[in-house]
Design an enzyme around this catalytic site. Structure first.
Site, PDB file in Angstrom:
ATOM      1  N   ALA A  54     -57.202  61.669 -51.520  1.00  0.00           N
ATOM      2  CA  ALA A  54     -57.340  60.868 -52.738  1.00  0.00           C
ATOM      3  C   ALA A  54     -58.077  59.581 -52.415  1.00  0.00           C
ATOM      4  CB  ALA A  54     -55.974  60.583 -53.340  1.00  0.00           C
ATOM      5  N   GLY A  55     -59.201  59.732 -51.741  1.00  0.00           N
ATOM      6  CA  GLY A  55     -60.071  58.588 -51.460  1.00  0.00           C
ATOM      7  C   GLY A  55     -60.986  58.370 -52.648  1.00  0.00           C
TER       8      GLY A  55
ATOM      9  N   GLY B 130     -61.846  61.813 -54.387  1.00  0.00           N
ATOM     10  CA  GLY B 130     -60.632  62.465 -54.884  1.00  0.00           C
ATOM     11  C   GLY B 130     -59.994  61.738 -56.053  1.00  0.00           C
TER      12      GLY B 130
ATOM     13  N   ASP C  89     -52.392  62.714 -49.936  1.00  0.00           N
ATOM     14  CA  ASP C  89     -53.146  61.906 -48.953  1.00  0.00           C
ATOM     15  C   ASP C  89     -52.166  61.370 -47.915  1.00  0.00           C
ATOM     16  OD1 ASP C  89     -55.106  60.220 -47.614  1.00  0.00           O
ATOM     17  OD2 ASP C  89     -56.199  60.090 -49.504  1.00  0.00           O
TER      18      ASP C  89
ATOM     19  N   ARG D 269     -68.567  59.138 -41.493  1.00  0.00           N
ATOM     20  CA  ARG D 269     -69.202  58.936 -40.196  1.00  0.00           C
ATOM     21  C   ARG D 269     -69.099  57.474 -39.794  1.00  0.00           C
ATOM     22  NH1 ARG D 269     -75.108  61.213 -39.437  1.00  0.00           N
ATOM     23  NH2 ARG D 269     -75.600  60.386 -37.391  1.00  0.00           N
TER      24      ARG D 269
ATOM     25  N   HIS E 216     -77.150  71.331 -48.341  1.00  0.00           N
ATOM     26  CA  HIS E 216     -76.977  69.969 -48.862  1.00  0.00           C
ATOM     27  C   HIS E 216     -77.457  68.985 -47.794  1.00  0.00           C
ATOM     28  CE1 HIS E 216     -75.422  66.753 -51.238  1.00  0.00           C
ATOM     29  NE2 HIS E 216     -74.466  66.419 -50.386  1.00  0.00           N
TER      30      HIS E 216
HETATM   31  N1  APR Z   1     -54.881  64.787 -44.752  1.00  0.00           N
HETATM   32  C1  APR Z   1     -55.038  64.351 -46.021  1.00  0.00           C
HETATM   33  N2  APR Z   1     -55.922  63.401 -46.368  1.00  0.00           N
HETATM   34  C2  APR Z   1     -56.674  62.872 -45.398  1.00  0.00           C
HETATM   35  C3  APR Z   1     -56.557  63.275 -44.043  1.00  0.00           C
HETATM   36  C4  APR Z   1     -55.602  64.276 -43.734  1.00  0.00           C
HETATM   37  N3  APR Z   1     -55.436  64.714 -42.495  1.00  0.00           N
HETATM   38  N4  APR Z   1     -57.448  62.556 -43.314  1.00  0.00           N
HETATM   39  C5  APR Z   1     -58.077  61.739 -44.152  1.00  0.00           C
HETATM   40  N5  APR Z   1     -57.620  61.905 -45.411  1.00  0.00           N
HETATM   41  C6  APR Z   1     -58.001  61.189 -46.627  1.00  0.00           C
HETATM   42  C7  APR Z   1     -58.248  59.712 -46.355  1.00  0.00           C
HETATM   43  O1  APR Z   1     -57.018  59.003 -46.246  1.00  0.00           O
HETATM   44  C8  APR Z   1     -59.060  59.311 -47.583  1.00  0.00           C
HETATM   45  O2  APR Z   1     -58.257  58.826 -48.633  1.00  0.00           O
HETATM   46  O3  APR Z   1     -59.238  61.653 -47.129  1.00  0.00           O
HETATM   47  C9  APR Z   1     -59.740  60.627 -48.004  1.00  0.00           C
HETATM   48  C10 APR Z   1     -61.259  60.564 -47.883  1.00  0.00           C
HETATM   49  O4  APR Z   1     -61.691  59.634 -48.798  1.00  0.00           O
HETATM   50  P1  APR Z   1     -62.831  58.535 -48.483  1.00  0.00           P
HETATM   51  O5  APR Z   1     -62.743  58.124 -47.071  1.00  0.00           O
HETATM   52  O6  APR Z   1     -62.757  57.518 -49.562  1.00  0.00           O
HETATM   53  O7  APR Z   1     -64.157  59.384 -48.615  1.00  0.00           O
HETATM   54  P2  APR Z   1     -64.913  59.816 -49.969  1.00  0.00           P
HETATM   55  O8  APR Z   1     -65.950  58.837 -50.291  1.00  0.00           O
HETATM   56  O9  APR Z   1     -63.902  60.178 -51.004  1.00  0.00           O
HETATM   57  O10 APR Z   1     -65.633  61.127 -49.455  1.00  0.00           O
HETATM   58  C11 APR Z   1     -64.891  62.274 -49.132  1.00  0.00           C
HETATM   59  O11 APR Z   1     -66.627  63.796 -49.700  1.00  0.00           O
HETATM   60  O12 APR Z   1     -68.773  63.470 -50.420  1.00  0.00           O
HETATM   61  C12 APR Z   1     -67.969  63.754 -49.319  1.00  0.00           C
HETATM   62  O13 APR Z   1     -69.197  62.850 -47.467  1.00  0.00           O
HETATM   63  C13 APR Z   1     -68.062  62.686 -48.267  1.00  0.00           C
HETATM   64  O14 APR Z   1     -66.915  63.934 -46.591  1.00  0.00           O
HETATM   65  C14 APR Z   1     -66.788  62.884 -47.533  1.00  0.00           C
HETATM   66  C15 APR Z   1     -65.829  63.350 -48.636  1.00  0.00           C
END
Ligand code: APR
Length: 331
Positions: free
Chosen positions: A11-12, A15, A34, A96, A189
């Site tokens: 839920a970043g 999400g 998350d 990254r 992509h």
């Molecule tokens: N289990 C559950 N959630 C996780 C885990 C895990 N093991 N590891 C990381 N996360 C969560 C992080 O806590 C974060 O809230 O995944 C979320 C990723 O969100 P962001 O870092 O905000 O990334 P975002 O911009 O949402 O992009 C997510 O989509 O478009 C693609 O390249 C982008 O790979 C990236 C993905």
């Protein structure tokens, strides 16, 4: 019929916007998952906070969506509420970081994915997976392999986003509503994605009759680097359009609309005379309905499009070979 349930793991930025858009449209219930966030010795549970905030948002908007948030561990605990989800959207992963190679990133994200997929198999074995985490074609392939799901239920999000970017630039150039633009971007992509100019049109009129070649090349370049343009402005990757693209796909699945959308799917030689792909995932137009991918749409390509396609497919294939080694080490 019961309302469909969409689980979102991660839920970043992407999400939470997927959740908020679905909540606003109100066509499914949502469960967010998350990990906790530690700040010194304080532990936050942002996923619960976001769900609660959105619950109050829908109350303020008079829509009926049920939204709940659940904290999980990286080791895979806490996924019980995923039970019987119809769709599972996976955005979880690391972005990254400086000093990290693409391969380091791939390895870290495959590790996260494999834990999540184990839980999906356990709690939502009949769900349709939508993979968002990058590199998306590779992660979709990994999800396909790790889940053992049929290819029709493992779908990567990329083409809808790339096509939306392309439509945006065409709409601005021609001063026309993006609604009247049909433009498909397929392939991997990445920088070598393939805009299908020959079948793209505006109100039925072929794109190539409306925009001069030079200008069109410019719009295509901007589309290819559309993600990078936003990263350079925001310092982080895009999320409004990516989230909307996911929601477009989710809505097609939930409403059984049979829309044709470009998605990354596992091809095992289907429509081989058109795509010539066997054994990995790449973006092609597909028909989305209640059962997932219901048909691979066959698009005839012009010679120069085919060359672009071949280049794009080759580069996905090379990355798949690297991922294959990592997946081998997993089993
Ligand atoms: N289990 C559950 N959630 C996780 C885990 C895990 N093991 N590891 C990381 N996360 C969560 C992080 O806590 C974060 O809230 O995944 C979320 C990723 O969100 P962001 O870092 O905000 O990334 P975002 O911009 O949402 O992009 C997510 O989509 O478009 C693609 O390249 C982008 O790979 C990236 C993905």
């Amino acid at each position: 019929a019961m309302r469909k349930v969409v689980s979102i793991v991660g839920a970043g930025n992407v999400g939470e916007h997927v959740a908020s858009l679905i909540a606003t449209k109100g066509f499914a219930d949502i469960r967010l998952f998350d990990i906790p966030r530690k700040d010194g010795d304080k532990v936050f549970e942002p996923v619960k906070g976001k769900a609660l905030d959105m619950k109050q948002m829908v109350a303020a908007m008079d829509v009926d969506t049920k939204i709940d948030g659940f904290t999980v561990t990286p080791e895979g605990e806490g996924y019980e509420p995923m039970v019987d989800s119809d769709i599972v959207v996976i955005t979880a992963g690391f972005p990254r970081r400086p000093g990290m190679s693409r391969e380091d990133l791939l390895e870290a994200n495959i590790r996260i994915l494999s834990t999540i997929i184990a839980r999906v198999r356990q709690y939502a074995p009949n769900s349709i997976l939508i993979i968002v985490t990058n590199p998306v074609d590779i992660m979709t392939y990994a999800a396909f392999k790790l889940s053992g799901f049929p290819a029709s239920r493992v779908i990567g999000m990329a083409g809808v986003l790339d096509s939306a970017r392309f439509k945006t630039f065409i709409a601005e150039e021609l001063r026309v509503s993006p609604k009247d633009i049909h433009a498909y971007v397929i392939g991997g992509h990445g920088d070598e994605m393939v805009p299908l100019i020959s079948i793209s049109n505006v109100g039925g009129i072929p794109l190539k009759d409306l925009i001069p070649k030079d200008k069109l090349s410019e719009l295509i370049e901007r589309t290819r680097f559309g993600g990078g343009e936003i990263v350079n402005l925001m310092g982080t990757s895009a999320y409004y359009a990516p989230a909307a693209a996911v929601v477009d796909m989710v809505e097609a699945l939930v409403t059984n609309s049979r829309r044709i959308l470009p998605c990354s799917v596992y091809l095992d030689g289907e429509a081989g005379e058109y795509y010539g792909v066997k054994g990995f995932c790449v973006g092609v137009p597909v028909k989305l309905g209640a059962n997932g991918v219901e048909e691979i749409i066959k698009v005839p390509m012009l010679e120069e499009e085919r060359q672009m396609w071949n280049r794009s497919v080759e580069s996905v294939k090379r990355s798949i070979e690297i991922a294959e080694v990592m997946l081998g080490e997993k089993s």
